[in-house]
Every structure is written in C-alpha cells, then in structure tokens.
Design a protein around this motif. Structure first.
Motif, PDB file in Angstrom:
ATOM      1  N   TYR A  68       0.831  -1.205   0.000  1.00  0.00           N
ATOM      2  CA  TYR A  68       0.000   0.000   0.000  1.00  0.00           C
ATOM      3  C   TYR A  68       0.868   1.258   0.000  1.00  0.00           C
ATOM      4  CZ  TYR A  68      -4.128   2.833   1.003  1.00  0.00           C
ATOM      5  OH  TYR A  68      -5.161   3.751   0.943  1.00  0.00           O
ATOM      6  N   ALA A  69       2.003   1.173   0.687  1.00  0.00           N
ATOM      7  CA  ALA A  69       2.925   2.312   0.754  1.00  0.00           C
ATOM      8  C   ALA A  69       3.762   2.440  -0.519  1.00  0.00           C
ATOM      9  CB  ALA A  69       3.835   2.186   1.972  1.00  0.00           C
ATOM     10  N   GLY A  70       3.484   1.613  -1.514  1.00  0.00           N
ATOM     11  CA  GLY A  70       4.219   1.678  -2.771  1.00  0.00           C
ATOM     12  C   GLY A  70       5.521   0.906  -2.744  1.00  0.00           C
ATOM     13  N   TRP A 105     -13.268  -7.485   6.257  1.00  0.00           N
ATOM     14  CA  TRP A 105     -13.326  -6.162   5.632  1.00  0.00           C
ATOM     15  C   TRP A 105     -12.056  -5.396   6.026  1.00  0.00           C
ATOM     16  CZ3 TRP A 105     -17.082  -4.275   2.388  1.00  0.00           C
ATOM     17  CH2 TRP A 105     -17.161  -2.896   2.186  1.00  0.00           C
ATOM     18  N   LYS A 106     -11.381  -4.792   5.067  1.00  0.00           N
ATOM     19  CA  LYS A 106     -10.095  -4.123   5.306  1.00  0.00           C
ATOM     20  C   LYS A 106     -10.273  -2.613   5.458  1.00  0.00           C
ATOM     21  CE  LYS A 106      -8.239  -8.129   4.528  1.00  0.00           C
ATOM     22  NZ  LYS A 106      -8.350  -9.077   5.596  1.00  0.00           N
ATOM     23  N   TRP A 107      -9.463  -2.042   6.330  1.00  0.00           N
ATOM     24  CA  TRP A 107      -9.436  -0.605   6.586  1.00  0.00           C
ATOM     25  C   TRP A 107      -7.973  -0.162   6.523  1.00  0.00           C
ATOM     26  CZ3 TRP A 107     -14.262   1.481   7.548  1.00  0.00           C
ATOM     27  CH2 TRP A 107     -15.260   0.588   7.953  1.00  0.00           C
ATOM     28  N   PHE A 108      -7.646   0.792   5.644  1.00  0.00           N
ATOM     29  CA  PHE A 108      -6.276   1.298   5.533  1.00  0.00           C
ATOM     30  C   PHE A 108      -6.206   2.704   6.112  1.00  0.00           C
ATOM     31  CE2 PHE A 108      -5.996  -2.127   2.496  1.00  0.00           C
ATOM     32  CZ  PHE A 108      -4.700  -2.586   2.672  1.00  0.00           C
ATOM     33  N   LEU A 109      -5.290   2.860   7.038  1.00  0.00           N
ATOM     34  CA  LEU A 109      -5.067   4.147   7.686  1.00  0.00           C
ATOM     35  C   LEU A 109      -3.639   4.595   7.426  1.00  0.00           C
ATOM     36  CD1 LEU A 109      -6.737   2.140   9.913  1.00  0.00           C
ATOM     37  CD2 LEU A 109      -7.229   4.438  10.728  1.00  0.00           C
ATOM     38  N   ALA A 116       1.915  11.627  14.461  1.00  0.00           N
ATOM     39  CA  ALA A 116       0.709  12.186  13.853  1.00  0.00           C
ATOM     40  C   ALA A 116      -0.487  11.267  14.103  1.00  0.00           C
ATOM     41  CB  ALA A 116       0.925  12.371  12.352  1.00  0.00           C
ATOM     42  N   SER A 117      -1.662  11.825  13.909  1.00  0.00           N
ATOM     43  CA  SER A 117      -2.902  11.063  14.051  1.00  0.00           C
ATOM     44  C   SER A 117      -3.145  10.210  12.812  1.00  0.00           C
ATOM     45  CB  SER A 117      -4.089  12.012  14.229  1.00  0.00           C
ATOM     46  OG  SER A 117      -3.943  12.765  15.396  1.00  0.00           O
ATOM     47  N   TRP A 118      -3.833   9.094  13.019  1.00  0.00           N
ATOM     48  CA  TRP A 118      -4.211   8.235  11.912  1.00  0.00           C
ATOM     49  C   TRP A 118      -5.348   8.868  11.126  1.00  0.00           C
ATOM     50  CZ3 TRP A 118      -1.081   4.553  10.559  1.00  0.00           C
ATOM     51  CH2 TRP A 118      -0.304   3.889  11.510  1.00  0.00           C
ATOM     52  N   VAL A 119      -5.310   8.695   9.806  1.00  0.00           N
ATOM     53  CA  VAL A 119      -6.373   9.146   8.915  1.00  0.00           C
ATOM     54  C   VAL A 119      -6.831   7.933   8.116  1.00  0.00           C
ATOM     55  CG1 VAL A 119      -6.941  10.651   6.964  1.00  0.00           C
ATOM     56  CG2 VAL A 119      -5.370  11.464   8.748  1.00  0.00           C
ATOM     57  N   LEU A 120      -8.123   7.700   8.104  1.00  0.00           N
ATOM     58  CA  LEU A 120      -8.681   6.582   7.348  1.00  0.00           C
ATOM     59  C   LEU A 120      -8.683   6.969   5.870  1.00  0.00           C
ATOM     60  CD1 LEU A 120      -9.995   3.805   7.429  1.00  0.00           C
ATOM     61  CD2 LEU A 120     -12.187   4.948   7.815  1.00  0.00           C
ATOM     62  N   GLU A 121      -8.003   6.168   5.071  1.00  0.00           N
ATOM     63  CA  GLU A 121      -7.836   6.497   3.648  1.00  0.00           C
ATOM     64  C   GLU A 121      -8.704   5.647   2.726  1.00  0.00           C
ATOM     65  OE1 GLU A 121      -3.934   6.257   1.230  1.00  0.00           O
ATOM     66  OE2 GLU A 121      -4.046   8.279   2.092  1.00  0.00           O
TER      67      GLU A 121
END
Length: 125
Positions: A68-70, A105-109, A116-121
């Motif tokens: 996901y991070a490339g 079900w997948k959640w990528f943050l 820093a705070s997590w952001v749901l992407e």
C-alpha cells in the motif's frame, strides 16, 4: 479468532481486554487509536450495521501495508485493520447487502509520522 491482537469492541456486560506492548511494528496504543478512527467512521457512515470485531494481525497486515505504501519506506505509517460486521435487514447503505455479514473487511489508515494522528484512507475488500 485471529492469533495476533484481536481487539474486540466492548459490548454491554462483557469484559474489555487490555493489551500492552507491541504487535508487529505498532504499539498497542497506536493500534487502539487507529481502531478508534475506524469506529468513528463506522458509527457515522455505516448506519444499520454492527461492527462485530476489529483486529490488527501483523502477519497478514505488514505485507499489504508495504504494498500500500508503494513498496517504499514509509510502511511504518500505514496500518491495515481487519473487521467483521453485519448489516441489518434494512441494509441502510445501498452498496451493502441487507441481512448479511461482511467478514475480513479491510481498513487502511495512514499518518504523516509516528507522532501524527491516523487518517482513514480507504476500506473494503
């Protein structure tokens, strides 16, 4: 149940499990703060659904976080959580099937850095 770090949502009359230390590359507080971001999104936008459980499994997640991070450095600022949830018989969201269960079900943050705070992407299968 998954062997690594299954963090269940608290339900009435059930005990909460408090975890300490690390699971893979993340500390328990890092995982818990990411879970809170997902729970907020779920409560806001998944009307008619119940989040049954949510967890972080480093064996499953870390390879997908790297991708996901490339495939670059920075995967320490990407977290993939997995959840199971149910949809009630009314299926409030038209993209979800009424009266059904959505396992795995997948959640990528993502976050800018370790402070820093997590952001749901993104989320889904």
């Amino acid at each position: 149940m998954h062997p690594f770090g299954c963090l269940r949502l608290a339900r009435p009359n059930r005990k909460r499990h408090h975890l300490h230390g690390k699971l893979g590359k993340f500390s328990i507080p890092e995982i818990q703060s990411a879970i809170e971001v997902v729970k907020e999104k779920f409560q806001k936008d998944f009307q008619g659904c119940e989040l049954v459980k949510i967890w972080y499994d480093p064996q499953e997640s870390e390879p997908r976080e790297y991708t996901y991070a490339g495939g670059q450095e920075g995967s320490e600022n990407v977290m993939m959580l997995t959840s199971d949830f149910t949809v009630d018989r009314y299926g409030a969201d038209v993209s979800l099937n009424p009266d059904s269960t959505y396992p795995q079900w997948k959640w990528f943050l993502v976050r800018e850095n370790a402070n820093a705070s997590w952001v749901l992407e993104s989320w889904g299968y």
